[in-house]
Design a protein around this motif. Structure first.
Motif, short mmCIF file in Angstrom:
data_model
loop_
_atom_site.label_atom_id
_atom_site.label_comp_id
_atom_site.label_asym_id
_atom_site.label_seq_id
_atom_site.Cartn_x
_atom_site.Cartn_y
_atom_site.Cartn_z
N ASP A 134 0.82 -1.21 0.00
CA ASP A 134 0.00 0.00 0.00
C ASP A 134 0.86 1.26 0.00
O ASP A 134 0.48 2.28 -0.58
CB ASP A 134 -0.94 0.02 1.21
CG ASP A 134 -2.15 -0.88 1.01
OD1 ASP A 134 -2.29 -1.47 -0.09
OD2 ASP A 134 -2.97 -1.00 1.95
N GLY A 138 0.92 4.18 -2.67
CA GLY A 138 0.80 5.57 -2.23
C GLY A 138 1.83 6.47 -2.89
O GLY A 138 1.56 7.65 -3.16
N VAL A 141 0.44 7.56 -6.11
CA VAL A 141 -0.75 8.42 -6.02
C VAL A 141 -0.40 9.89 -5.84
O VAL A 141 -0.99 10.77 -6.46
CB VAL A 141 -1.65 7.96 -4.84
CG1 VAL A 141 -2.76 8.95 -4.57
CG2 VAL A 141 -2.22 6.57 -5.13
N GLU A 155 -7.84 9.57 -2.64
CA GLU A 155 -8.44 8.29 -2.26
C GLU A 155 -8.93 7.52 -3.48
O GLU A 155 -8.74 6.29 -3.55
CB GLU A 155 -9.56 8.54 -1.27
CG GLU A 155 -9.04 9.07 0.08
CD GLU A 155 -10.15 9.48 1.02
OE1 GLU A 155 -11.29 9.68 0.54
OE2 GLU A 155 -9.89 9.61 2.23
N PHE A 158 -5.94 6.18 -5.35
CA PHE A 158 -5.35 5.05 -4.64
C PHE A 158 -6.12 3.77 -4.92
O PHE A 158 -5.54 2.72 -5.21
CB PHE A 158 -5.32 5.33 -3.13
CG PHE A 158 -4.76 4.20 -2.32
CD1 PHE A 158 -3.39 4.05 -2.15
CD2 PHE A 158 -5.60 3.24 -1.74
CE1 PHE A 158 -2.86 3.00 -1.42
CE2 PHE A 158 -5.08 2.19 -1.00
CZ PHE A 158 -3.71 2.06 -0.84
N LYS A 162 -4.70 0.53 -6.74
CA LYS A 162 -4.68 -0.72 -5.97
C LYS A 162 -5.31 -1.84 -6.78
O LYS A 162 -4.82 -2.99 -6.75
CB LYS A 162 -5.43 -0.54 -4.64
CG LYS A 162 -5.26 -1.72 -3.69
CD LYS A 162 -5.68 -1.38 -2.28
CE LYS A 162 -5.39 -2.54 -1.35
NZ LYS A 162 -5.69 -2.21 0.06
#
Length: 216
Positions: A134, A138, A141, A155, A158, A162
């Motif tokens: 993660d 990040g 992102v 968000e 992300f 993901k």
């Protein structure tokens, strides 16, 4: 601005946890730093590797931010960041840098002056793939220091990435890297009673390190 409710001029305390004497010093500053960092970890300080990183922009305006130290050895101290960030942009113009470790509950501070040098792609890649997945996502992102309209932008991006990287390895972003701070000066500060703090400064010389006590 509302009227000040707290009289901060009278906020003070005594520093009583102990002193720092020349006999406590090591020949190499990084050996003393390693000992102090170990003690900060053993004391279970929150974020013992957190350091304030100071850089300067083209107009001479200083900027500071908290960054995590990720490695240190005789060659210097290492941290990672987005290469498009404010700090990276400023370091590209002026690679002089200052680090500060604020270990308040131990009544200690360490200040570092030096030069930031970009890490190799191999070094960055090795660390990048050691991070949680993660955290790797990040890094993709956030275009660090750029202006965004809402947190939702981050968000949603992300979640999108993901899903994209759900299977397989997350590639290293071309805009993500790291720096090694080559140290010229290290100062160790230990709080003392009656504001008679102990300060020792290490400065790099051709034949090693000079060590001097500074007045508090």
């Amino acid at each position: 601005m509302t009227e000040q409710k707290i009289d901060i001029a009278d906020l003070r305390r005594e520093y009583t946890r102990g002193g720092l004497r020349r006999a406590d010093l090591t020949a190499e500053p990084m050996d003393l730093f390693e000992l102090w960092l170990k003690q900060a970890c053993e004391a279970q300080l929150a974020d013992p590797t957190a350091m304030c990183v100071a850089t300067v922009d083209e107009s001479g305006q200083p900027y500071q931010r908290m960054v995590l130290l990720k490695h240190f050895d005789a060659a210097g101290m290492v941290f990672y960041t987005n290469l498009g960030s404010r700090k990276a942009t400023q370091l590209a113009h002026n690679n002089r840098i200052s680090l500060h470790f604020p270990w308040h509950s131990l009544e200690r501070q360490v200040m570092v002056l030096g030069r930031a040098e970009r890490l190799s792609v191999f070094e960055v890649l090795k660390y990048f793939h050691s991070r949680p997945k993660d955290s790797q996502i990040g890094a993709w992102v956030s275009q660090q220091s750029s202006r965004i309209s809402t947190r939702g932008v981050l968000e949603s991006k992300f979640l999108e990435l993901k899903q994209k990287f759900q299977q397989g390895e997350v590639p290293l972003p071309s805009f993500w890297g790291g720096y090694r701070v080559v140290i010229d000066t290290m100062e160790f500060w230990q709080g003392g009673e009656h504001r008679l703090h102990d300060r020792f400064i290490y400065q790099r010389q051709d034949a090693g390190w000079s060590i001097d006590r500074l007045a508090p």
